[in-house]
Design a protein around this motif. Structure first.
Motif, PDB file in Angstrom:
ATOM      1  N   LEU A   1      -5.658   5.891  11.272  1.00  0.00           N
ATOM      2  CA  LEU A   1      -6.176   5.034  10.213  1.00  0.00           C
ATOM      3  C   LEU A   1      -7.684   5.161  10.275  1.00  0.00           C
ATOM      4  O   LEU A   1      -8.311   4.725  11.245  1.00  0.00           O
TER       5      LEU A   1
ATOM      6  N   PHE B   1      -1.255   6.951  15.628  1.00  0.00           N
ATOM      7  CA  PHE B   1       0.201   6.896  15.586  1.00  0.00           C
ATOM      8  C   PHE B   1       0.791   8.271  15.855  1.00  0.00           C
ATOM      9  O   PHE B   1       0.159   9.294  15.604  1.00  0.00           O
TER      10      PHE B   1
ATOM     11  N   TYR C   1       4.307  10.541  14.920  1.00  0.00           N
ATOM     12  CA  TYR C   1       5.497  10.675  14.086  1.00  0.00           C
ATOM     13  C   TYR C   1       6.292  11.901  14.519  1.00  0.00           C
ATOM     14  O   TYR C   1       5.749  12.853  15.083  1.00  0.00           O
TER      15      TYR C   1
ATOM     16  N   TYR D   1       1.681  12.145  -0.191  1.00  0.00           N
ATOM     17  CA  TYR D   1       1.240  13.260   0.634  1.00  0.00           C
ATOM     18  C   TYR D   1       1.867  14.550   0.125  1.00  0.00           C
ATOM     19  O   TYR D   1       2.992  14.558  -0.376  1.00  0.00           O
TER      20      TYR D   1
ATOM     21  N   LYS E   1       2.349  23.300   7.555  1.00  0.00           N
ATOM     22  CA  LYS E   1       1.192  22.416   7.693  1.00  0.00           C
ATOM     23  C   LYS E   1       1.617  20.958   7.797  1.00  0.00           C
ATOM     24  O   LYS E   1       2.750  20.610   7.499  1.00  0.00           O
ATOM     25  N   GLY E   2       0.667  20.126   8.186  1.00  0.00           N
ATOM     26  CA  GLY E   2       0.912  18.703   8.218  1.00  0.00           C
ATOM     27  C   GLY E   2       0.729  18.083   6.845  1.00  0.00           C
ATOM     28  O   GLY E   2       0.241  18.723   5.915  1.00  0.00           O
ATOM     29  N   PRO E   3       1.108  16.830   6.674  1.00  0.00           N
ATOM     30  CA  PRO E   3       0.960  16.149   5.378  1.00  0.00           C
ATOM     31  C   PRO E   3      -0.517  15.995   5.003  1.00  0.00           C
ATOM     32  O   PRO E   3      -1.334  15.599   5.829  1.00  0.00           O
TER      33      PRO E   3
ATOM     34  N   LEU F   1       9.348  12.166   7.669  1.00  0.00           N
ATOM     35  CA  LEU F   1       8.659  11.735   8.878  1.00  0.00           C
ATOM     36  C   LEU F   1       9.170  10.377   9.330  1.00  0.00           C
ATOM     37  O   LEU F   1       9.397   9.482   8.509  1.00  0.00           O
TER      38      LEU F   1
ATOM     39  N   PHE G   1       8.261   6.635   5.298  1.00  0.00           N
ATOM     40  CA  PHE G   1       8.248   7.744   4.356  1.00  0.00           C
ATOM     41  C   PHE G   1       9.530   7.834   3.555  1.00  0.00           C
ATOM     42  O   PHE G   1      10.619   7.543   4.061  1.00  0.00           O
TER      43      PHE G   1
ATOM     44  N   TYR H   1       0.858  -1.178   0.000  1.00  0.00           N
ATOM     45  CA  TYR H   1       0.000   0.000   0.000  1.00  0.00           C
ATOM     46  C   TYR H   1       0.891   1.223   0.000  1.00  0.00           C
ATOM     47  O   TYR H   1       1.834   1.304   0.796  1.00  0.00           O
TER      48      TYR H   1
ATOM     49  N   ILE I   1       8.787  18.749  14.425  1.00  0.00           N
ATOM     50  CA  ILE I   1       7.335  18.723  14.307  1.00  0.00           C
ATOM     51  C   ILE I   1       6.889  17.345  14.767  1.00  0.00           C
ATOM     52  O   ILE I   1       7.424  16.330  14.300  1.00  0.00           O
TER      53      ILE I   1
ATOM     54  N   LEU J   1       3.713  14.800  14.876  1.00  0.00           N
ATOM     55  CA  LEU J   1       2.475  14.634  14.117  1.00  0.00           C
ATOM     56  C   LEU J   1       1.711  13.407  14.576  1.00  0.00           C
ATOM     57  O   LEU J   1       2.291  12.327  14.763  1.00  0.00           O
TER      58      LEU J   1
ATOM     59  N   THR K   1      -7.734   4.698   4.952  1.00  0.00           N
ATOM     60  CA  THR K   1      -6.847   5.804   4.567  1.00  0.00           C
ATOM     61  C   THR K   1      -6.202   6.383   5.822  1.00  0.00           C
ATOM     62  O   THR K   1      -6.813   6.431   6.877  1.00  0.00           O
ATOM     63  N   ILE K   2      -4.971   6.809   5.680  1.00  0.00           N
ATOM     64  CA  ILE K   2      -4.193   7.309   6.816  1.00  0.00           C
ATOM     65  C   ILE K   2      -4.085   8.828   6.703  1.00  0.00           C
ATOM     66  O   ILE K   2      -3.561   9.351   5.710  1.00  0.00           O
ATOM     67  N   TYR K   3      -4.571   9.503   7.729  1.00  0.00           N
ATOM     68  CA  TYR K   3      -4.584  10.957   7.741  1.00  0.00           C
ATOM     69  C   TYR K   3      -3.679  11.489   8.849  1.00  0.00           C
ATOM     70  O   TYR K   3      -3.449  10.815   9.852  1.00  0.00           O
ATOM     71  N   PHE K   4      -3.251  12.731   8.629  1.00  0.00           N
ATOM     72  CA  PHE K   4      -2.370  13.384   9.577  1.00  0.00           C
ATOM     73  C   PHE K   4      -2.990  14.675  10.108  1.00  0.00           C
ATOM     74  O   PHE K   4      -3.742  15.357   9.403  1.00  0.00           O
ATOM     75  N   GLY K   5      -2.623  14.987  11.357  1.00  0.00           N
ATOM     76  CA  GLY K   5      -2.941  16.301  11.892  1.00  0.00           C
ATOM     77  C   GLY K   5      -1.980  17.326  11.323  1.00  0.00           C
ATOM     78  O   GLY K   5      -1.066  17.012  10.548  1.00  0.00           O
ATOM     79  N   GLU K   6      -2.157  18.576  11.750  1.00  0.00           N
ATOM     80  CA  GLU K   6      -1.332  19.665  11.242  1.00  0.00           C
ATOM     81  C   GLU K   6       0.020  19.727  11.940  1.00  0.00           C
ATOM     82  O   GLU K   6       0.889  20.474  11.547  1.00  0.00           O
ATOM     83  N   GLY K   7       0.186  18.940  12.984  1.00  0.00           N
ATOM     84  CA  GLY K   7       1.479  18.902  13.643  1.00  0.00           C
ATOM     85  C   GLY K   7       1.602  19.886  14.789  1.00  0.00           C
ATOM     86  O   GLY K   7       0.893  20.900  14.855  1.00  0.00           O
TER      87      GLY K   7
END
Lengths: 116, 113
Positions: free
Chosen positions: B96, B33, B35, A36, A42-44, B43, A106, A32, B90, B92, B101-107
């Protein structure tokens, strides 16, 4: 803390051109992959993903190509715009399921600069 | 998609102190998670925050330095303990979410002085 880019590959394009960002991944068992976009401060931000049972996937103005033979991933951005300027990261999940579920490794990232 | 909020968004911290970063998700998620992104770098996964049990740390990261809590399916904290300038990064939170899909915060952008 926003000094992303000091050590990253760069790609400069003119507005309206197509951009291709490349990534070599490390684990042949990865199944998978995600691209990003990270803008300054900003974050990814999720762009597009692809699973290993596919070799191409298209989104809005973006296409991801996967070549498992050589462990290569690319992101194509059509008609690149100044707002596309950012750092782009590829990430792999290897393998999905089990203790690695949701965990990403990454790539180093590429700085894309779009000139008007 | 998932909306992820992190606090603080930025902070300047004195060396030797500790700081706790919060991550709040707008929906229940199974996996969360943490990072780290050091200046000019990519990351790196610190740990998986497990709900109701101890976090699972990646190689090079230990609980004493980065204690993590996850009391429920929408919230987690990461503490950066006894900070030094090398901890300027940073931090983060990622989740899931639906559709796998895996999303991230703004850090959370930390500078240690």
């Amino acid at each position: 803390g926003e000094s992303v880019g000091l050590h990253l590959p760069t790609l400069s394009v003119q507005e309206g051109d197509n951009s291709i960002i490349n990534c070599a991944y490390s684990n042949s068992a990865s199944d998978y992959f995600i691209w990003y976009k990270q803008e300054s401060g900003k974050g990814p931000q999720f762009i597009i993903d692809i699973r290993s049972n596919m070799d191409k996937r298209q989104g809005q103005r973006v296409t991801v190509l996967l070549n498992k033979t050589v462990k290569h991933l690319s992101l194509q951005i059509a008609a690149t715009q100044p707002g596309d300027s950012a750092v782009y990261f590829c990430a792999e999940e290897s393998p999905a399921g089990g203790t690695s579920y949701g965990k990403l490794t990454f790539g180093q990232g590429t700085i894309l600069t779009v000139h008007p | 998609s998932a909306v992820i909020s992190q606090k603080p968004s930025r902070d300047i911290c004195q060396r030797g102190t500790s700081l706790t970063i919060q991550c709040q998700v707008d929906s229940q998620v199974t996996m969360m998670f943490w990072y780290r992104q050091q200046p000019g770098q990519s990351l790196t996964l610190i740990a998986t925050a497990n709900q109701g049990s101890e976090a699972t740390y990646e190689s090079g990261f230990v609980i004493d330095k980065f204690p993590i809590s996850r009391p429920n399916l929408t919230f987690s904290t990461l503490t950066v303990s006894n900070m030094s300038p090398e901890d300027s990064s940073i931090y983060l939170c990622s989740v899931l979410a639906g559709g796998n899909t895996i999303y991230f915060g703004e850090g959370s952008w930390l500078t240690v002085v």
